[in-house]
Design an enzyme around this catalytic site. Sequence first.
Site, PDB file in Angstrom:
ATOM      1  CE1 TYR A 172      -3.474  -2.499   0.074  1.00 36.25           C
ATOM      2  CE2 TYR A 172      -4.029  -1.842   2.303  1.00 36.25           C
ATOM      3  CZ  TYR A 172      -4.294  -2.580   1.174  1.00 36.25           C
ATOM      4  OH  TYR A 172      -5.388  -3.399   1.156  1.00 36.25           O
ATOM      5  CE  LYS A 205      -5.475  -6.206   0.861  1.00 38.47           C
ATOM      6  NZ  LYS A 205      -6.032  -6.357   2.160  1.00 38.47           N
TER       7      LYS A 205
HETATM    8  P1  FBP Z   1     -11.032  -3.664   2.905  1.00 41.89           P
HETATM    9  O1  FBP Z   1     -11.673  -4.592   1.899  1.00 41.89           O
HETATM   10  O2  FBP Z   1     -11.907  -3.412   4.074  1.00 41.89           O
HETATM   11  O3  FBP Z   1     -10.494  -2.435   2.221  1.00 41.89           O
HETATM   12  O4  FBP Z   1      -9.809  -4.454   3.505  1.00 41.89           O
HETATM   13  C1  FBP Z   1      -8.624  -4.555   2.833  1.00 41.89           C
HETATM   14  C2  FBP Z   1      -7.507  -4.004   3.691  1.00 41.89           C
HETATM   15  O5  FBP Z   1      -6.267  -4.319   3.104  1.00 41.89           O
HETATM   16  C3  FBP Z   1      -7.478  -4.520   5.102  1.00 41.89           C
HETATM   17  O6  FBP Z   1      -6.746  -5.696   5.239  1.00 41.89           O
HETATM   18  C4  FBP Z   1      -6.893  -3.366   5.846  1.00 41.89           C
HETATM   19  O7  FBP Z   1      -7.321  -3.249   7.144  1.00 41.89           O
HETATM   20  C5  FBP Z   1      -7.392  -2.189   5.097  1.00 41.89           C
HETATM   21  O8  FBP Z   1      -7.592  -2.602   3.775  1.00 41.89           O
HETATM   22  C6  FBP Z   1      -6.399  -1.083   5.232  1.00 41.89           C
HETATM   23  O9  FBP Z   1      -6.758  -0.004   4.467  1.00 41.89           O
HETATM   24  P2  FBP Z   1      -6.075   1.392   4.702  1.00 41.89           P
HETATM   25  O10 FBP Z   1      -4.712   1.140   5.260  1.00 41.89           O
HETATM   26  O11 FBP Z   1      -6.060   2.025   3.355  1.00 41.89           O
HETATM   27  O12 FBP Z   1      -6.924   2.131   5.657  1.00 41.89           O
END
Ligand code: FBP
Length: 306
Positions: A172, A205
Amino acid sequence: MTTKRVKEILSWYSADNAGTKANLARMLSHGRLAGTGKMVILPVDQGFEHGPARSFAPNPPAYDPRYHFELAIAAGCNAYAAPLGFIEAGAAEFAGDIPLILKVNNSDTLAKSSDPISALTGSVADALRLGCAAIGFTIYPGSGEAKHAYQQLRDLAEEAKESGLAVVVWSYPRGGGMSKDGETAIDVVAYAAQIAAQLGAHVIKVKPPTAFIEQAEAKKVYEKEKIPISTLAERARHVVQSAFAGRRIVIFSGGAAKGKAEILEEIRGLADGGAFGSIVGRNSFQRPRTEAIELLHEIMDLYASA
Ligand code: FBP
């Protein structure tokens, strides 16, 4: 029986030992998408990442860790991913019912930092003790602390692979040097997928990318080479290509809760672009259980027919 498609996917991971391949096969061979080479995973680390009310108040049964094991099993997901506490709260009760991914690092949103890095919150030993198929690890490419996280992942991935576990990386992009739009820009998401692949991830992911291009140097190349990025399917294809020409499993996250039509349209684009699947948290567990199962089934059907 492991299908031909699953065997083909396993062949891409030729350096891995039998245990790791068996655990990858476990995830690919479980649930409604078993054997298709596609995956839909339920991730529930939002209690840690976003806080309990933001995560579970829209559907209060979700405060109970057992709810998520049951949801993932009933919906026929390939795997369930969560931090140590949630996994410990159900691993024995649901042993053998669904492959588990232990998130071994997590961050909270109480401390704000322009150089985010998750804390180590679980170990390879925990994952083995709890019968997990994989460890899950989040990196934030673009953070001033990213290099530290890469090194942590390098050590944990080595240990996990030696122990016969698979490695799932949440990649991310974020951090001080990046614009908000840049976090999901196509060049940045494709770059994030490449970094995770180079760090040895078996499953990568990322977030669904937009057509925005963050980096000026990259923009020149996207324009010169006319890389198609105008539709979500084209962007998904580019991200999958960026992870070793499609020879790594790349799945996309669901994001904040949204309407059913919107999420299905997004999944359709991702599936058309060759995504290997989705990891859908808030859009599933924040809905009432029957609606969540229905939605997850529709998502799985889109991947199955892609
Ligand atoms: P969601 O489908 O709820 O977006 O979950 C995916 C995810 O990767 C979770 O594992 C994680 O908690 C969340 O997104 C984190 O999103 P961010 O860091 O952008 O708030």
